[in-house]
Write a protein that holds these residues in place. Structure first.
Motif, PDB file in Angstrom:
ATOM      1  N   LYS A 110     -42.315  14.021 112.680  1.00  0.00           N
ATOM      2  CA  LYS A 110     -41.995  12.647 112.299  1.00  0.00           C
ATOM      3  C   LYS A 110     -40.807  12.132 113.092  1.00  0.00           C
ATOM      4  CE  LYS A 110     -40.953   9.824 108.210  1.00  0.00           C
ATOM      5  NZ  LYS A 110     -40.637   9.845 106.756  1.00  0.00           N
ATOM      6  N   LYS A 111     -40.830  10.828 113.386  1.00  0.00           N
ATOM      7  CA  LYS A 111     -39.697  10.175 114.035  1.00  0.00           C
ATOM      8  C   LYS A 111     -39.256   8.986 113.195  1.00  0.00           C
ATOM      9  CE  LYS A 111     -40.850  11.139 118.888  1.00  0.00           C
ATOM     10  NZ  LYS A 111     -41.171  10.508 120.212  1.00  0.00           N
ATOM     11  N   THR A 112     -37.956   8.812 113.087  1.00  0.00           N
ATOM     12  CA  THR A 112     -37.408   7.670 112.361  1.00  0.00           C
ATOM     13  C   THR A 112     -36.288   7.055 113.180  1.00  0.00           C
ATOM     14  OG1 THR A 112     -37.874   8.740 110.238  1.00  0.00           O
ATOM     15  CG2 THR A 112     -36.317   6.888 110.221  1.00  0.00           C
ATOM     16  N   GLU A 113     -36.368   5.754 113.362  1.00  0.00           N
ATOM     17  CA  GLU A 113     -35.305   5.066 114.101  1.00  0.00           C
ATOM     18  C   GLU A 113     -34.306   4.453 113.128  1.00  0.00           C
ATOM     19  OE1 GLU A 113     -36.967   2.217 116.755  1.00  0.00           O
ATOM     20  OE2 GLU A 113     -37.864   3.725 118.084  1.00  0.00           O
ATOM     21  N   PHE A 114     -33.064   4.315 113.571  1.00  0.00           N
ATOM     22  CA  PHE A 114     -32.040   3.682 112.741  1.00  0.00           C
ATOM     23  C   PHE A 114     -31.121   2.853 113.644  1.00  0.00           C
ATOM     24  CE2 PHE A 114     -30.146   7.610 114.204  1.00  0.00           C
ATOM     25  CZ  PHE A 114     -28.827   7.287 114.475  1.00  0.00           C
ATOM     26  N   LYS A 115     -30.456   1.877 113.064  1.00  0.00           N
ATOM     27  CA  LYS A 115     -29.510   1.039 113.799  1.00  0.00           C
ATOM     28  C   LYS A 115     -28.129   1.691 113.754  1.00  0.00           C
ATOM     29  CE  LYS A 115     -31.898  -3.356 112.975  1.00  0.00           C
ATOM     30  NZ  LYS A 115     -31.782  -4.739 112.422  1.00  0.00           N
ATOM     31  N   HIS A 116     -27.592   1.968 114.921  1.00  0.00           N
ATOM     32  CA  HIS A 116     -26.290   2.654 114.979  1.00  0.00           C
ATOM     33  C   HIS A 116     -25.115   1.691 115.060  1.00  0.00           C
ATOM     34  CE1 HIS A 116     -26.471   1.701 119.251  1.00  0.00           C
ATOM     35  NE2 HIS A 116     -27.631   2.341 119.339  1.00  0.00           N
ATOM     36  N   GLY A 117     -25.377   0.420 115.295  1.00  0.00           N
ATOM     37  CA  GLY A 117     -24.307  -0.562 115.280  1.00  0.00           C
ATOM     38  C   GLY A 117     -23.443  -0.611 116.518  1.00  0.00           C
ATOM     39  N   GLY A 118     -23.794   0.186 117.532  1.00  0.00           N
ATOM     40  CA  GLY A 118     -23.022   0.199 118.767  1.00  0.00           C
ATOM     41  C   GLY A 118     -23.836  -0.293 119.947  1.00  0.00           C
ATOM     42  N   ASN A 119     -23.284  -0.118 121.119  1.00  0.00           N
ATOM     43  CA  ASN A 119     -23.969  -0.531 122.350  1.00  0.00           C
ATOM     44  C   ASN A 119     -23.854   0.601 123.365  1.00  0.00           C
ATOM     45  OD1 ASN A 119     -25.283  -2.064 124.292  1.00  0.00           O
ATOM     46  ND2 ASN A 119     -23.408  -3.109 124.938  1.00  0.00           N
ATOM     47  N   TYR A 120     -24.585   1.683 123.120  1.00  0.00           N
ATOM     48  CA  TYR A 120     -24.467   2.894 123.918  1.00  0.00           C
ATOM     49  C   TYR A 120     -25.495   2.922 125.048  1.00  0.00           C
ATOM     50  CZ  TYR A 120     -21.646   4.561 120.009  1.00  0.00           C
ATOM     51  OH  TYR A 120     -20.673   4.697 119.048  1.00  0.00           O
TER      52      TYR A 120
END
Length: 379
Positions: free
Chosen positions: A217-227
């Motif tokens: 399984k893969k899950t994406e999340f918002k990290h809040g940065g600009n990497y």
């Protein structure tokens, strides 16, 4: 605590010291020949072979005041002189700059790239002095031999040792405040953008695996940065692209640099004051200073060339005000050490004192340790 930390601490702080002195020499319009002589003399002393041999021996870090004593002698290795307030400001700028670099290192191992950036810049100061260049290149080879094969865990221990050394220092520096990388309380702002450490992925994806190691399984999340991904790894060779900019000269463009004690630092002055009770490490620290200073070959000024005073403040009035307003506990004039009172240690202390040829001068002092280290400062 890592016993391999001292060379990295000393060389990086020394590099920052040279950046600052170079900037002030230019700002005060010191003639080019005198400025070159000052930098050449300091760098030659700093990279002296015997001195480096002592520095690279595995050993614990000692107090901030002990290292400050060494830098005081190093800064006065030529015809230039600094008074107490300017020396305090110089040391504050050195320590806060390197603390910032250690905090922002993407990987613990990158502290070595920061060191190489300092050495690369130092070599730029001495392009016309092949003998001193060879001294710096020899130190580079020592660094490669000592740290080249260390594991990630050993570098993490070195980084942790450095952060412990710097943990109570929260001095505000105007350059950092203007660039918004330091808060008004003296603490640094860690970025949430830019390249991630080499060998790692940009955050934002969680992968889950079953007991057979298969991705299920893969899950994406918002990290809040600009990497972004790191373009390439910095070079650890004698010549090469370090990629990392930490440790390069931030004073290459003339900018006024001021330091201010933050409220947090003032509240911590009682914690930073040296312990006045008998210290079992007193003899160790005195031995450390004696060994390091014994390795320093301070060149006596030859000929009638006059010395000069360098001011790290804009005016003499600012310098005088800084000297009067600085908390006493944060003034690194001498080291308060009381040796344990047993006969063997008294004899050892006397032996160390005997290694220094010092002319007797009247002075006021609060302890025998004060006398010894004040005399060391005069060497």
């Amino acid at each position: 605590m890592s016993v391999r930390t001292l060379p990295l601490l000393f060389l990086n702080l020394g590099g920052e010291m040279l950046y600052i002195l170079d900037q002030r020499l230019r700002a005060q319009n010191i003639p080019g020949d005198k400025a070159r002589k000052v930098l050449n003399d300091i760098i030659s002393t700093m990279f002296n072979r015997k001195f480096m041999e002592e520095l690279f021996k595995p050993q614990e870090l000692y107090s901030k005041k002990a290292l400050r004593t060494v830098y005081n002698r190093l800064a006065h290795a030529s015809i230039m002189r600094l008074n107490q307030a300017s020396m305090d400001k110089l040391y504050d700028l050195m320590t806060m700059a390197f603390k910032y670099q250690v905090l922002l290192c993407p990987r613990p191992k990158d502290v070595l790239l920061v060191t190489f950036n300092h050495l690369d810049a130092i070599k730029g100061f001495i392009q016309d002095s092949p003998t001193i260049l060879n001294q710096v290149d020899e130190t580079f080879r020592q660094l490669t031999d000592t740290y080249g094969a260390l594991s990630a865990g050993e570098f993490q221990l070195i980084r942790q040792t450095l952060l412990i050394f710097f943990q109570d220092l929260h001095i505000r520096v105007s350059i950092f405040l203007k660039d918004r990388v330091q808060n008004s309380n003296g603490r640094f702002v860690l970025p949430v953008s830019g390249p991630v450490p080499w060998g790692t992925e940009v955050p934002g994806l969680i992968r889950m695996f079953n007991n057979k190691g298969e991705e299920v399984k893969k899950t994406e999340f918002k990290h809040g940065g600009n990497y972004v991904s790191a373009p390439k790894e910095g070079s650890f060779e004698l010549y090469g692209d370090r990629v990392l900019k930490l440790g390069t000269n931030m004073y290459s463009v003339n900018r006024t640099v001021e330091t201010h004690m933050s409220a947090a630092s003032k509240n911590l002055t009682s914690q930073t004051q040296e312990n006045i009770t008998p210290n079992p490490l007193a003899k160790e620290e005195l031995n450390f200073l004696a060994r390091l200073m014994g390795g320093m070959e301070i060149k006596k000024p030859s000929g009638p060339e006059p010395g000069f005073r360098l001011n790290l403040f804009t005016t003499d009035e600012e310098e005088e005000h800084a000297a009067q307003s600085r908390p006493e506990e944060l003034t690194y004039d001498i080291i308060n050490i009381q040796a344990i009172q047993d006969q063997q240690q008294k004899e050892e202390l006397a032996r160390i004192m005997g290694e220094f040829e010092i002319k007797e001068q009247p002075r006021q002092s609060s302890s025998k340790g004060d006398d010894l280290l004040a005399m060391m400062d005069e060497l």
